[in-house]
Every structure is written in C-alpha cells, then in structure tokens.
Write a protein that holds these residues in place. Structure first.
Motif, PDB file in Angstrom:
ATOM      1  N   MET A  81       7.819  33.240  -9.438  1.00 52.91           N
ATOM      2  CA  MET A  81       9.302  33.266  -9.228  1.00 52.91           C
ATOM      3  C   MET A  81      10.069  32.151  -9.161  1.00 52.91           C
ATOM      4  SD  MET A  81      10.821  34.253  -5.320  1.00 52.91           S
ATOM      5  CE  MET A  81      10.359  32.631  -4.754  1.00 52.91           C
TER       6      MET A  81
ATOM      7  N   THR B 180      18.748  29.604 -12.095  1.00 52.16           N
ATOM      8  CA  THR B 180      20.104  29.106 -11.421  1.00 52.16           C
ATOM      9  C   THR B 180      20.713  28.041 -12.315  1.00 52.16           C
ATOM     10  OG1 THR B 180      18.623  28.919  -9.406  1.00 52.16           O
ATOM     11  CG2 THR B 180      20.305  27.388  -9.330  1.00 52.16           C
TER      12      THR B 180
ATOM     13  N   SER C 158      14.727  34.448  -4.609  1.00 56.38           N
ATOM     14  CA  SER C 158      15.388  33.906  -5.672  1.00 56.38           C
ATOM     15  C   SER C 158      16.914  33.417  -5.310  1.00 56.38           C
ATOM     16  CB  SER C 158      15.076  34.423  -6.839  1.00 56.38           C
ATOM     17  OG  SER C 158      15.417  35.819  -6.756  1.00 56.38           O
ATOM     18  N   SER C 159      17.499  34.408  -4.594  1.00 56.22           N
ATOM     19  CA  SER C 159      19.032  34.142  -4.330  1.00 56.22           C
ATOM     20  C   SER C 159      19.204  32.919  -3.585  1.00 56.22           C
ATOM     21  CB  SER C 159      19.630  35.322  -3.657  1.00 56.22           C
ATOM     22  OG  SER C 159      19.747  36.670  -4.717  1.00 56.22           O
TER      23      SER C 159
ATOM     24  N   ALA D 212      13.577  37.681 -10.634  1.00 54.67           N
ATOM     25  CA  ALA D 212      13.759  36.419 -10.054  1.00 54.67           C
ATOM     26  C   ALA D 212      15.149  35.783 -10.839  1.00 54.67           C
ATOM     27  CB  ALA D 212      12.490  35.501  -9.886  1.00 54.67           C
TER      28      ALA D 212
ATOM     29  N   ALA E 191      18.723  34.831  -9.513  1.00 53.79           N
ATOM     30  CA  ALA E 191      19.145  33.633  -9.227  1.00 53.79           C
ATOM     31  C   ALA E 191      20.460  33.174  -9.919  1.00 53.79           C
ATOM     32  CB  ALA E 191      17.880  32.612  -9.837  1.00 53.79           C
TER      33      ALA E 191
ATOM     34  N   SER F  56      13.288  31.315 -11.204  1.00 53.51           N
ATOM     35  CA  SER F  56      14.658  31.170 -10.317  1.00 53.51           C
ATOM     36  C   SER F  56      15.316  29.919 -10.887  1.00 53.51           C
ATOM     37  CB  SER F  56      14.154  31.237  -8.992  1.00 53.51           C
ATOM     38  OG  SER F  56      13.514  32.196  -8.409  1.00 53.51           O
TER      39      SER F  56
ATOM     40  N   SER G 228      13.909  38.892  -4.743  1.00 53.37           N
ATOM     41  CA  SER G 228      15.306  39.016  -5.091  1.00 53.37           C
ATOM     42  C   SER G 228      15.949  38.094  -4.116  1.00 53.37           C
ATOM     43  CB  SER G 228      15.900  40.522  -5.176  1.00 53.37           C
ATOM     44  OG  SER G 228      17.193  40.538  -4.912  1.00 53.37           O
TER      45      SER G 228
ATOM     46  N   ALA H 115      18.737  29.812  -5.222  1.00 52.42           N
ATOM     47  CA  ALA H 115      19.997  29.587  -6.258  1.00 52.42           C
ATOM     48  C   ALA H 115      21.090  29.073  -5.376  1.00 52.42           C
ATOM     49  CB  ALA H 115      20.178  30.817  -7.010  1.00 52.42           C
TER      50      ALA H 115
END
Lengths: 208, 503
Positions: free
Chosen positions: B246, B254, B114-115, B298, B302, B250, B111, B118
């Motif tokens: 991931m 995104t 992937s954040s 993911a 994202a 992601s 998490s 993004a």
C-alpha cells in the motif's frame, strides 16, 4: 472487469458465468455485432446532427466540433471493430470446421447425465432462463415504480417496488417482503426527509 | 510560520471545535455512503445548520463533512460497487473485487490508511506551499489545461481491458453524452430534442449511479447472484503484506493527487483515474490490477484525498474554488463575511491555521473511526443478496433524485442502469465512459479557449513547453501499448518457430 474470483462459503456453488463473448473458444456473438453496429449508427447520427451546430465558426472551434469529432470517431472505431469481429468469426468458423470430426469440446466437457452449464442452478436455485425473466421483471418493476411517483410519491413507490421484488422475484414470504419494504421506507424517510431535508415528492395522494 | 501553527493548534483543539469536527466527519461519512449525495451536496445541505456557530467552528465542521464524504463514498464503492461520487468510481474496480474475494475489511482498511497518509502529507504541503503553488497554478492557461485533460483521458488504456479500441470508443461515447445541453462557451442547446430537462445536460452522478449501482445489481442477477460472503475475521484485517504494497502506491497517488488538485477544476476524479493509470504502468503488481490488487485501492484513494486537500490551495490563497465542494465552501466563507484570497492568511490567521490543523485532527478521527469499523462495515456483505440488492436499488434511486431534486434524474439513472447492464453483459467497460462524461465539459471549455487563443490554431498546444510536454505524454501513453503489443506479436511467431523443433 467483472467476474472476479468468488470467495466465501458460497464458492462451492459459484454462480454461472455467462458472457456474450465468453463462449469457450468461440468468436464474437451476434449480440456483440448488433451492439457495436448500434454504436456505429449512434456515432454517425451524432456526427451528422452535430454538424448543424457548426463544426468551425469563423475558423475557431464551434459548438458542433466535439459532437462531430466524437461521433465520427465512434462511427469509424465501431466499424473497424465490426470488421475485426467479422474476420474473427470467420476464422473461428473455419477452425470449428476443421475440429468438427473431433466433436464439440464444450459438449464433451459436460459429463453425461448433467445439465448444460447454462442450465446450472444459481445460489438461489434459478436456471438461466429464470434469471433472464427476473431481469425483465426488475426492469419492469423499476419503470413502473418511477411511473407511480407522481401518484403515490417517491418513497412509497420505491418501497412498493422493494416489496414486490422480495415477494415475486426473490420468492420470499410476505412477512420478509413487508419487513424489507418497511425497513427501506423507514430508512429513506429518516435519512433523506428528516436528517437531510430532501424535498422528496409525495405525489398526488400526498401520503409520505 | 510556527507561531501561526501554534495559533492553529490552539484554535482547533478547543472542546467545541473538536466536537463539531467529529460531528462533521461522522455526518460526512454517512452522507458519502449514500449514492448521489456527494460532498458538495452534503456541505450545501448542512450549511444552514452551521449559521449559529462561530465562523471557524462552522468551517471546521463543513470541511469535516467534505473529507468525511470521501471516506464514506469509498465504503459504498468497495462493499456494493456503488460509488457515492465520480471520484470513487475507480475504487469499484479493485476495491469491489477485493470485497468479492472476501477481503472487504482489508480493502476498507487500505482505503482508510492510504487516505490518512495522503491527508497528512498534503496538509503539510498545504501549509508550506499554498502561496507559491497557487501562483504556479495561475500560470496554467487553456492550452495547459487542455493538455492535462488529454493526459487524463489517455489513462483509458488502464481501464479498457483486453480491447483498447472498445475502451477508447466508450470514452468517446462519454464525451458525446457530455455535449448534451447548452454548449460550454456557446448559446446553442445540443441534442435536447425540445426537452427542458436536457438543457442543463445529463447529470453525471445520475449516470454513474445507473451504470454502476443499478447496472451491477442487474448483472449480478444475470450471473446468478452472489452468495453472501462469510469471510473469516483474519481475512477482514489488513496484513503486513497489504501495508507493504500500500505505501508506495499511496505515495505515488498522493503526489499525483496533490499536483492535480491544485489546478482549479481538474479535480479529484481526474487524479483518481490518472493514479490508477500510473499504477498500471509502474506498479510492481500491475498485472493484478482489476482483480483486487491493494495498489488499485491505495493509489486512487490517496490521490482522491490529496486532490481534495490540495483543492483548498486555490480556494484559500486565491479565492478560486479548486472543486465543486470548495466552491460551496467558498460560499460559506462569504456567508460568514470572510473573503478568501491572498489577504486571508494575514487577516484571519487563527481561522485559516485553525482550519488547516483541524484537517489533521479530522483525518485522524476518520482513521480511528474507520479502521476498527472496517470489519464491521464488511459484515454488510453477509446480508443475502436477495435482500441487499432491493435496498441498493432503493437508496440509489433516492440518491439520484436528491442530486437535483427532480424526477428526471430518476429516469436518467434508470436508463443508465439498463445501459450499464448491457455494457457489463457484453464487456463494454463503463469506467472510460464515466471519465469521458466527467471530463467532457472541461475538455470542451479548454478546447474552445485554446482555439480562441490560437485564433483557430489548436497546434499552439505544442508551442508552450508545459502543454507540449503533457500532450506528448498523452500521445505516448495511448500509442506505446499499441506499438509494444504489435512488436510482441511480431516477435512471437519467430519465437514459436524457434521453439517448435525442440518441443
């Protein structure tokens, strides 16, 4: 969506999986049918009631358009689902009738001398009946806590609910119950009142 | 642009701004973890604290709270299936399952990473494309918005489980519940039955607290409670395979989140649902979705972060809030005497670019904070459920009150909790209901506006290329699985007949 694989040390005493539709090899239960029928009634009522707001006004979408459209859809889809479940149930019964001489597979799956799956104890040592009662108690406790808010305030009433939950439902000792309630009270007061300044109701008594 | 970027870096890395950025992201993480207290509430609550600061410092801190909340909300969704806000609902599907499989730390790390991916991509996009994209977004009229929402609703097929009809029905129930209160674009109060509390409708945060947090707790009690998870440390750490799975998810999340976040009002929630739906279609491991798949964490995470960052495009370049939180931030701009809009980039380059650079720094701080802390946060699952669930109920109900500071929200959450329990017990999926409830007001508004635009003819949705394309995609998204399943069923008996003689 629920019921993922269990992990960790407790996996050997995995909780009992009980689903309404999950009777091995069985069709939909009566509860399933009743729940879907309730949805159909809700949809129909919303569609009829929503019509009063105006489905179309001057040929354009009115305030009742979405309630009628969604309510109507819910009613039709739920009715279709009931019909499907009814057919599935009939097919299951016919199937059971054919299998009857062979015997109930579920009964056969339980070795002699052991309790039925529903009677297995969970990780807290409770039977299915006790778990059912625990849910009713939690519902009741939460409802009672919310009713107490105007009298003793939100923080105290919810902390009291935590105390009773740990003491009565979870059958932990009074020290553990009081400590849990006090920890919740302290956390709630510190974060919501002191840090975030949320105006939590203190009730008629005005204690916290 | 490079001069502006250098100016932004110089502004953002001053010790004071770095400190307030850190305070913002740390506070945001804590606020995000508390159910009900989403980023909009967090920013609004802490806005008065920033009044003594320089405008750029204050905005850096408030923006830090915004994306800190996104991280925090993910933590509570993954660990205890209690989404902090609607954009974290999707995470309860696979993130929570990963946690129950003993991989909470890995889920939290996926998490966070992937954040971060993004955030970095969308911030570069934000710097390069803010003006042209904002211009494009303005061309989206009511038919296009309606079509995007229909496409969003069509993602239900990914959440409906085995019974698509039941999933669509639950989305319709969500849409129906969203009609409670004063109608969008009308003066009629609907389904209020004389209650003043219902005039403003059902707060969807209170409903989702009830459906997910309270409903999940009651369901766990019904199932017999969960044993504390004592996972080995190596299971808490993200693996190379997790990273491999991931990254593509992601990137897809995104792209989708960035595109949807730009549209004013479409928001992060729609992006998370749609990115999950996209994974269900194109993901390599789509069959694992719902059982704790890395892609299921993911992609929505994202897209959530990408949409949150992209929502700054209409906010900064047009002065139109892209989300609820950016609407509050817009208020903060006004409080500091700034007017967001096309001239802001010219008149306040240090502020705008300093703020944009601070996004990168803040997201890096969050990654540094969250990655090593993921296994630590995961230890929450070692607390016996007997003590954990009373605490979940406690903070859930406090959060439900804090949404609008009224006790009616408590009753909404409680009722939704009872409903959520029975829905889980009888296999009625909750995610489509939330999707319907969140998108309902937006759907109705665009429906009414499209109807007015077409003088009652809703078919104008097919007369405009963008809206026609989205609508056709939505119809195909719903019908394709049904048709494919029917074709497979028809072929199956034939195959069975062919295989019988050899068996």
């Amino acid at each position: 969506m629920s019921g993922g694989p269990e992990g960790g040390a407790g996996a050997d005493r995995a909780p009992v999986q009980v689903t309404a539709t999950g009777v091995a090899g069985g069709g939909p239960t009566r509860a399933d049918l009743v729940g879907t029928a309730l949805l159909a009634v809700l949809g129909l009522a919303a569609a009829v009631y929503g019509w009063r707001y105006g489905f179309l006004v001057d040929g354009q979408v009115g305030a009742g358009f979405l309630p009628v459209a969604t309510g109507g859809f819910i009613a039709v889809a739920s009715t279709a689902e009931i019909v499907r479940m009814g057919l599935q149930r009939r097919a299951t019964r016919a199937d059971d009738h054919v299998r009857a001489p062979v015997g109930d597979e579920r009964a056969a799956a339980v070795p002699t001398g052991q309790a039925a799956p529903d009677e297995e104890l969970d990780v807290f040592g409770r039977t299915a009946a006790q778990r059912g009662r625990a849910i009713a108690v939690v519902f009741g406790l939460l409802g009672a806590a919310l009713l107490l808010v105007p009298l003793i305030g939100l923080l105290l009433s919810l902390s009291l609910a935590v105390l009773v939950l740990v003491l009565v439902v979870e059958r932990k000792g009074p020290v553990a119950a009081v400590a849990s309630a006090a920890a919740c009270l302290a956390f709630g007061w510190l974060v919501f009142v002191q840090v975030l300044g949320a105006p939590l109701p203190s009730g008629a008594l005005g204690l916290v | 642009m490079l001069d502006n970027l250098a100016l932004g870096v110089a502004t953002a890395v001053s010790p004071e701004n770095l400190l307030w950025c850190f305070i913002g992201v740390a506070l945001g993480t804590v606020i995000g973890m508390l159910p009900g207290l989403g980023s909009a509430t967090g920013v609004a609550l802490l806005l008065p604290v920033t009044l003594a600061l320089e405008p750029v410092t204050a905005l850096i801190m408030l923006a830090g709270i915004y994306y800190g909340c996104q991280y925090g909300a993910s933590i509570s969704s993954i660990l205890i299936s209690t989404p902090g806000d609607s954009s974290s609902v999707v995470l309860t599907l696979d993130g929570y399952q990963m946690a129950r499989n003993g991989r909470a730390g890995a889920a939290l790390a996926v998490s966070a990473l992937s954040s971060f991916i993004a955030a970095i991509i969308t911030i570069v996009g934000l710097m390069l494309l803010a003006a042209p994209i904002a211009d494009l977004a303005l061309r989206f009229g009511p038919p296009e918005t309606l079509a995007v929402i229909l496409l969003g609703l069509s993602t239900i097929v990914s959440f409906a489980g085995d019974n698509l009809l039941r999933g669509i029905t639950m989305a319709a129930v969500g849409l129906l519940l969203s009609t409670v209160g004063i109608a969008s674009g009308f003066t009629d109060a609907r389904f209020t039955f004389g209650s003043l509390n219902l005039l403003s409708g059902l707060d969807f945060i209170a409903v989702l607290i009830g459906l997910f947090a309270i409903g999940e707790v009651l369901h766990q009690i019904h199932r017999g409670g969960e044993a504390p998870i004592r996972a080995r440390f190596k299971d808490l750490v993200i693996t190379r395979d997790d990273v491999r799975r991931m990254i593509p998810a992601s990137l897809r999340g995104t792209g989708l989140g960035f595109a949807l976040g730009v549209l004013p009002g479409a928001g992060a929630t729609l992006a998370t649902f749609m990115s999950y739906g996209l994974e269900g279609r194109v993901g390599k491991h789509r069959a694992e979705l719902g059982t704790g798949a890395v892609e299921g964490v993911a992609a929505p995470e994202a897209s959530n972060n990408a949409a949150a960052n992209a929502s700054f495009i209409p906010t900064l370049s047009l002065g139109i809030p892209g989300s609820g939180t950016t609407a509050v931030l817009l208020g903060a701009f006004v409080v500091f005497g700034l007017q967001p809009g096309p001239l802001l980039f010219e008149q306040q380059p240090a502020l705008v670019w300093g703020l944009l650079v601070s996004f990168v720094i803040g997201n890096f701080m969050l990654l540094v904070l969250n990655l090593p802390l993921a296994p630590v946060f995961a230890q929450a699952l070692r607390v016996p459920y007997s003590y954990l669930y009373p605490f979940i109920l406690f903070i859930s109900l406090l959060g439900a009150f804090a949404i609008g500071n009224n006790t009616f929200s408590l009753w909404v959450a409680f009722t939704a909790g009872v409903l959520g329990y029975f829905m889980k017990r009888f296999d009625f999926p909750a995610a489509p209901l939330v999707l319907g409830l969140v998108l309902g007001p937006l759907l109705e508004r665009s429906l009414v506006q499209t109807s007015a635009l077409g003088r009652g003819d809703l078919m104008i949705i097919f007369e405009r290329p963008i809206s026609a394309a989205f609508t056709v995609a939505a119809i195909l998204a719903i019908l394709a699985p049904v048709v494919l399943a029917a074709v497979r069923r028809r072929r199956a008996p034939g195959r069975a007949r062919q295989s019988t003689p050899t068996a």
